[in-house]
Design a protein around this motif. Structure first.
Motif, mmCIF file in Angstrom:
data_model
loop_
_atom_site.group_PDB
_atom_site.id
_atom_site.type_symbol
_atom_site.label_atom_id
_atom_site.label_comp_id
_atom_site.label_asym_id
_atom_site.label_seq_id
_atom_site.Cartn_x
_atom_site.Cartn_y
_atom_site.Cartn_z
ATOM 1 N N ASP A 83 0.835 -1.197 0.000
ATOM 2 C CA ASP A 83 0.000 0.000 0.000
ATOM 3 C C ASP A 83 0.873 1.251 0.000
ATOM 4 O O ASP A 83 2.086 1.187 -0.209
ATOM 5 C CB ASP A 83 -0.966 -0.018 1.191
ATOM 6 C CG ASP A 83 -0.239 -0.013 2.534
ATOM 7 O OD1 ASP A 83 0.983 0.283 2.569
ATOM 8 O OD2 ASP A 83 -0.889 -0.299 3.558
ATOM 9 N N GLU A 89 -0.431 -5.550 1.331
ATOM 10 C CA GLU A 89 -1.884 -5.469 1.208
ATOM 11 C C GLU A 89 -2.473 -6.695 0.516
ATOM 12 O O GLU A 89 -3.569 -7.134 0.843
ATOM 13 C CB GLU A 89 -2.263 -4.211 0.415
ATOM 14 C CG GLU A 89 -3.745 -3.880 0.422
ATOM 15 C CD GLU A 89 -4.240 -3.377 1.772
ATOM 16 O OE1 GLU A 89 -5.439 -3.522 2.034
ATOM 17 O OE2 GLU A 89 -3.430 -2.851 2.549
ATOM 18 N N THR A 155 -7.357 2.700 2.490
ATOM 19 C CA THR A 155 -6.586 1.969 1.501
ATOM 20 C C THR A 155 -6.725 2.651 0.151
ATOM 21 O O THR A 155 -7.515 3.576 -0.024
ATOM 22 C CB THR A 155 -7.072 0.517 1.381
ATOM 23 O OG1 THR A 155 -8.417 0.521 0.910
ATOM 24 C CG2 THR A 155 -7.040 -0.187 2.718
#
Length: 333
Positions: A83, A89, A155
């Motif tokens: 990320d 991630e 995110t």
């Protein structure tokens, strides 16, 4: 059959070369060192290109051979995506054939590395999962697309959708399929047009293989189904399958798994990787605890193989020593 790998924009980016020994090598980016072009490597490089071309991930976010710490052992995930803060991630595993073991391996990597998303992919199919806050897994339709902006969860990914089973249910009805029973990790029974077909889970992954076996039992199925539709149908079938473990039903097996999670939380302690406990001691303690919490009934007690798989799923690794199996990172209170 999903022929994603034949997309011209992917093939145009794939670099194939031959070294001085005559060995073919493949790479997906000019900055990457070409790797030996075995089948899984070719798939991996095509996935790397697809992540850039179709999902719009920056090249700098894509890592190959990412090290995942599994207790005292280090494993390498085929592809990892980070990320904005360089935290892991997504984990991606590439396989020639997707089976239960490959999904279990992916999910164990996701647990150990703390990845939110995971995908196991082959040339003809892929399975994508999201890890929930409670550690369970939800199958989703696809990996999120990189959009370059933070969403409400902090995110940098697009919206997620769970697998839509409406098309799968329609296909299931049109083919005359009424259900599935899982006999073991490798064999299942497919119930279709009032007949029972026993076949390997590997064969189930291929619609053409299922159709061929169906013809042998006198059932004629359409020559093809829509791209991705068979995968979605399989997801629905496995989600609703009866698990034959003795006479156990899906609910009974699920209860056994839930009780084992409770056993881990109440009776066991997670330790550093240098602490090891014999598997037979863990299983014996669980058996006693299970009977006490299941009214003395062990009819649907999870098998040793099932518990071993659940330990791996929770990130506990095993090793053999002197004829015994030891589980690292755990002890019984």
């Amino acid at each position: 059959m999903n022929l994603w790998f034949l997309a011209p924009e992917l093939l145009a980016e794939l670099a194939i070369s031959k070294d001085e020994t005559g060995t073919f090598r493949v790479s997906s980016h000019p900055s990457d060192k070409p790797k030996r072009a075995n089948p899984e490597e070719v798939i991996r490089q095509l996935v790397m290109i697809q992540l850039r071309c179709h999902y719009h991930y920056p090249y700098g976010r894509l890592l190959q051979e990412y090290v995942v710490q599994m207790g005292v052992t280090k494993k390498r995930a085929d592809i990892a995506i980070t990320d904005n803060n360089n935290n892991l991630e997504t984990v991606i595993e590439v396989k020639q054939v997707i089976d239960d073991n490959s999904i279990l391996q992916l999910q164990s990597y996701m647990h150990a590395a703390g990845a939110r998303f995971g995908m196991v992919v082959s040339l003809h199919s892929r399975k994508v999962f999201m890890r929930e806050p409670n550690g369970s897994f939800t199958q989703i339709s696809d990996l999120p697309v990189y959009c370059g902006e933070h969403d409400t969860n902090g995110t940098t990914y697009g919206q997620l959708t769970k697998v839509d089973d409406s098309i799968a249910k329609t296909l299931m009805a049109s083919l005359g399929i009424t259900g599935l029973s899982r006999i073991s990790n490798t064999v299942s029974c497919l119930y279709i047009k009032n007949k029972t077909m026993k076949l390997s889970n590997t064969s189930l992954l291929s619609y053409s293989a299922v159709r061929k076996q169906a013809i042998g039992t006198g059932i004629i199925l359409p020559s093809t189904v829509g791209n991705g539709d068979w995968d979605n149908l399989l997801s629905l079938l496995f989600d609703t399958a009866t698990v034959v473990e003795g006479n156990a039903t899906t609910d009974a097996v699920r209860r056994g798994e839930e009780l084992f999670q409770a056993f881990l939380n109440q009776i066991c302690e997670q330790c550093d990787s240098n602490t090891e406990t014999m598997f037979k001691e863990i299983y014996s303690a669980f058996t006693d605890w299970y009977r006490k919490n299941n009214n003395g009934n062990d009819k649907y007690l999870p098998s040793r193989k099932n518990i071993s798989a659940q330990l791996l799923k929770n990130g506990f690794l095993s090793r053999k020593l002197g004829g015994q199996v030891y589980i690292s990172g755990i002890r019984i209170l």
